[in-house]
Design a protein around this motif. Structure first.
Motif, PDB file in Angstrom:
ATOM      1  N   GLY A 104      58.267  28.041  41.248  1.00 42.32           N
ATOM      2  CA  GLY A 104      57.081  28.414  40.634  1.00 42.32           C
ATOM      3  C   GLY A 104      56.242  29.617  41.273  1.00 42.32           C
ATOM      4  N   TYR A 105      56.925  30.039  42.198  1.00 48.01           N
ATOM      5  CA  TYR A 105      56.113  31.405  42.824  1.00 48.01           C
ATOM      6  C   TYR A 105      55.925  32.380  41.890  1.00 48.01           C
ATOM      7  N   TYR A 106      57.055  33.048  41.059  1.00 48.15           N
ATOM      8  CA  TYR A 106      56.768  34.276  40.143  1.00 48.15           C
ATOM      9  C   TYR A 106      56.165  33.966  39.166  1.00 48.15           C
ATOM     10  N   LEU A 107      56.090  32.500  38.362  1.00 48.51           N
ATOM     11  CA  LEU A 107      55.511  32.220  37.143  1.00 48.51           C
ATOM     12  C   LEU A 107      53.962  32.094  37.589  1.00 48.51           C
ATOM     13  N   ASN A 108      53.610  31.589  38.816  1.00 49.59           N
ATOM     14  CA  ASN A 108      52.131  31.260  39.164  1.00 49.59           C
ATOM     15  C   ASN A 108      51.820  32.743  39.517  1.00 49.59           C
ATOM     16  N   THR A 109      52.282  33.782  39.882  1.00 46.97           N
ATOM     17  CA  THR A 109      52.166  34.794  40.190  1.00 46.97           C
ATOM     18  C   THR A 109      51.680  35.628  38.808  1.00 46.97           C
ATOM     19  N   VAL A 110      52.533  35.541  38.151  1.00 50.19           N
ATOM     20  CA  VAL A 110      52.353  36.305  36.710  1.00 50.19           C
ATOM     21  C   VAL A 110      51.209  35.559  35.955  1.00 50.19           C
ATOM     22  N   CYS A 111      51.242  34.326  35.982  1.00 50.28           N
ATOM     23  CA  CYS A 111      49.814  33.763  35.493  1.00 50.28           C
ATOM     24  C   CYS A 111      48.508  34.012  36.003  1.00 50.28           C
ATOM     25  N   ASN A 112      48.465  34.148  37.367  1.00 49.39           N
ATOM     26  CA  ASN A 112      47.235  34.690  37.896  1.00 49.39           C
ATOM     27  C   ASN A 112      46.947  36.111  37.457  1.00 49.39           C
ATOM     28  N   SER A 113      48.216  36.917  37.455  1.00 48.97           N
ATOM     29  CA  SER A 113      47.598  38.215  37.087  1.00 48.97           C
ATOM     30  C   SER A 113      47.241  38.307  35.678  1.00 48.97           C
ATOM     31  N   LEU A 114      47.903  37.623  34.785  1.00 46.20           N
ATOM     32  CA  LEU A 114      47.525  37.644  33.434  1.00 46.20           C
ATOM     33  C   LEU A 114      46.017  37.338  33.202  1.00 46.20           C
ATOM     34  N   LEU A 115      45.528  36.196  33.781  1.00 42.87           N
ATOM     35  CA  LEU A 115      44.101  35.824  34.025  1.00 42.87           C
ATOM     36  C   LEU A 115      43.202  36.554  34.478  1.00 42.87           C
TER      37      LEU A 115
END
Length: 286
Positions: A104-115
């Motif tokens: 989940g490292y990449y997906l979590n980073t992407v989600c945080n960046s989007l929000l």
């Protein structure tokens, strides 16, 4: 704004819609799939498993989390997040699927960046992996991410339900990827380049192959084209012997290397590695 839960799934046995009933997903033929206490749902039928515990093992997932949490691949995570942000810039609502989410490292980073970019974005994020240990780790990293144990060969999501699909060092099944994406959707592929981890590979293999990034020909047709392509190369910080051990455990290199190669790798300490990757976007032409 918190991440949104999934509203629709498909039964892996008959492709009928699944509807949530409390802590269970159920189709009209009464096939039921319980939600695990960790919050994910296992939609990988027994007959589709090639082993009792398919995918990355619990040890491999723990090693990957330990290595990635060191920050060694932060530049890649940032580049991936920037790519997705550009694709999502016009969206008020977004559904994103990480097909082969690992821990989940990449997906979590992407989600945080989007929000962080758009706090009002209505975001649904789903991590899918064939390994239950991977999906559990993804959920423990961010409980707002929907977790699915399933295969890229049979994604249990409806047609035209996702806006962006990530496949990071994964195994693409382009027909399924394109099925679940909406018109105008995007597939974001991250693949290793010729020099990726070259210093490590020089230690563990007798012969070094500098292969180009994997071909995307299977994902290209009259409706789908490569809309962007970029290369990223950086040096990691100097890695400790412990991080080298974790890196080996989390990659196929440990199992491909000879005994002598593994012994040489075990002696590595305080050495930076070259990360060389290609980020390519395959987009649907509306």
């Amino acid at each position: 704004m918190p991440l949104r839960p999934l509203e629709h799934l498909l039964c892996p046995l008959d492709q009928y819609p699944l509807h949530r009933d409390g802590k269970t997903w159920r189709c009209s033929k009464n096939h039921c799939y319980d939600i695990a206490k960790q919050g994910y749902v296992n939609l990988l039928p027994v007959q589709n498993k090639k082993s009792l515990d398919p995918g990355d093992s619990q040890i491999m997932i723990a090693a990957r989390r330990h290595f990635l949490d060191s920050g060694a691949y932060d530049p890649l995570a940032s580049a991936l997040a920037n790519t997705v942000n550009e694709l999502a810039s016009e969206h008020d609502e977004l559904a994103i699927l990480d097909a082969g989410c690992g821990e989940g490292y990449y997906l979590n980073t992407v989600c945080n960046s989007l929000l962080n970019t758009n706090a009002e974005l209505a975001l649904t994020a789903t991590g899918l992996d064939i390994s239950k240990w991977a999906v559990r780790a993804t959920r423990s990293r961010n409980s707002g991410i929907n977790g699915l144990v399933a295969s890229n060969r049979q994604i249990p999501l409806p047609d035209n339900s996702q806006d962006i699909l990530l496949c990071t060092f994964g195994f693409p099944v382009f027909s399924e990827f394109q099925r679940v994406l909406k018109p105008g959707g995007h597939i974001v592929m991250v693949d290793p380049g010729a020099e990726h981890l070259i210093e490590l590979r020089q230690q563990i293999y007798e012969e070094i192959r500098r292969s180009p990034p994997a071909s995307l020909a299977a994902g290209i047709n009259t409706e789908w084209h490569i809309s962007s392509e970029s290369s990223l190369s950086f040096s990691t910080p100097e890695l400790s012997a412990e991080l080298f051990e974790q890196l080996l455990i989390m990659t196929p290199h440990l199992y491909r290397a000879s005994k002598a190669g593994r012994e040489r790798a075990a002696k590595l300490d305080q050495l930076a590695l070259t990360a060389d990757v290609c980020i390519r976007v395959i987009s649907h032409q509306v």
